[in-house]
Design an enzyme around this catalytic site. Structure first.
Site: not given
Ligand code: PBG
Length: 327
Positions: A197, A207, A220, A236, A251, A277, A316
């Site tokens: 990730k 967010r 992050k 990982e 991701k 997203s 989505y």
């Molecule tokens: C955080 C989390 C995130 C998403 C899913 N779980 C965002 C982040 O790490 O800040 C993102 C999902 C998306 O953007 O559709 N645990």
């Protein structure tokens, strides 16, 4: 021999039937995990940056679960928007047995017993600072966070969650959660690790969706991966498999297709990709402007994940894609 004109690759492209016959990869509803955002409020709420997606109430979630089941979508992944009044520094609401997520799990299981339920294990929807873990001063405390994640995963498993999906990127959390699940008798609860990730700008609309955008202080980058790295993804995943992950996730999705392929080639574990997203927002924004054919680009982007070697895609678009696929 083998050269033009004896070889003409266009021969196989000339009819619909030949194109279908030699197609190497295909997308079906079986490949889709539907990511849905849920709210603890009484009415559904639109998400400005994600046209067509709204935060669902539990009632709306029950309806969505039935639709998903009817369309042959295997599972839902649920993401909570929590009332800001319930957030605190340590994300205590994440381990509330009567919280939004446990209630949502029970709602889905009641509405559609054969639908899989996948839950994020991470604290960001529940913390006032929007980070995935607990803070020690300015830094995310890895080991203290793991303690909370264990509790969160157990609460999910007890409520009937099928797959716990740690998305927090703490070191060692897969092994710790696996051990706790085994100890408590949840040996059939699966773990889908967000193993690779990345610290990404493509999470922007999410967010907003879960209401952590305004809250998030800093970034992050001390726990999510550097977008410049690929070999590190192998490390990982290697660790997460050793610790007991059943499936792994890459991701974001489309900007990281090389990582999907890398993992699919190197490990015999199902690899999933998350069309996040921002990817959804880009397609929707261009389609709304008439710049691209939205449905066509949706299906093309999802097929790309299959071509890259993904077992499935969190998206989505799952309902719309399953409908477009005619399932
Ligand atoms: C955080 C989390 C995130 C998403 C899913 N779980 C965002 C982040 O790490 O800040 C993102 C999902 C998306 O953007 O559709 N645990």
């Amino acid at each position: 021999m083998g050269l033009f004109p004896a070889t003409r690759l266009r021969r196989l492209r000339q009819h619909d039937w030949t194109r279908r016959l030699v197609q190497e990869n295909a997308l079906t509803a079986n490949d889709l995990i539907w990511s849905v955002v849920i709210t603890d409020q009484d009415t559904p709420e639109p998400i400005a940056a994600m046209p067509g997606v709204e935060r669902l109430t539990l009632k709306g979630l029950a309806k969505a679960a039935k639709e998903a089941e009817a369309l042959g979508i295997p599972a839902l992944a649920i993401f909570p928007h929590i009332d800001p009044a319930k957030k605190d520094e340590d994300g205590a609401e994440a381990v509330n047995r009567d919280g939004l997520i446990p209630n949502a799990i029970r709602t889905i299981k009641e509405a559609a017993p054969n639908l899989g339920v996948i839950c994020d294990v991470a604290l960001d929807p529940f913390t006032t600072h929007g980070h995935d873990g607990v803070l020690d001063g300015e830094t995310i405390d890895n080991d203290a966070t793991i303690e909370r994640l264990i509790e969160q995963a157990l609460v999910q498993a007890e409520a009937g969650c099928d797959v716990c999906a740690p998305s927090d990127m703490m070191d060692g959390r897969i092994g710790a959660i696996r051990e706790a699940l085994e100890f408590e008798g949840h040996y059939n609860t699966m773990i889908l690790s967000y193993a690779a990730k990345y610290a990404s700008g493509f999470y922007g609309p999410y967010r907003e969706a879960i209401g952590s955008a305004a809250a998030l202080k800093g970034d992050k980058k001390t726990y999510q991966m550097n977008p410049g790295n690929a070999a590190e993804a192998l490390r990982e995943v290697e660790l997460d498999i050793a610790e007991g992950a059943d499936m792994v996730m890459v991701k974001p999705g489309l900007p990281y297709l090389d990582i999907v392929r890398l993992l699919a080639d190197n490990f015999d574990i199902p690899v999933f990709a998350f069309q996040v997203s921002g990817e959804y927002a880009m397609i929707e924004a261009a389609a709304a402007n008439g710049w691209i054919d939205g449905e066509r680009c949706m299906l093309e982007s999802l097929l790309a994940f299959k071509r890259a070697g993904a077992s499935g895609i969190v998206t989505y678009y799952a309902r719309r894609a399953a409908m477009a696929l005619g399932s």
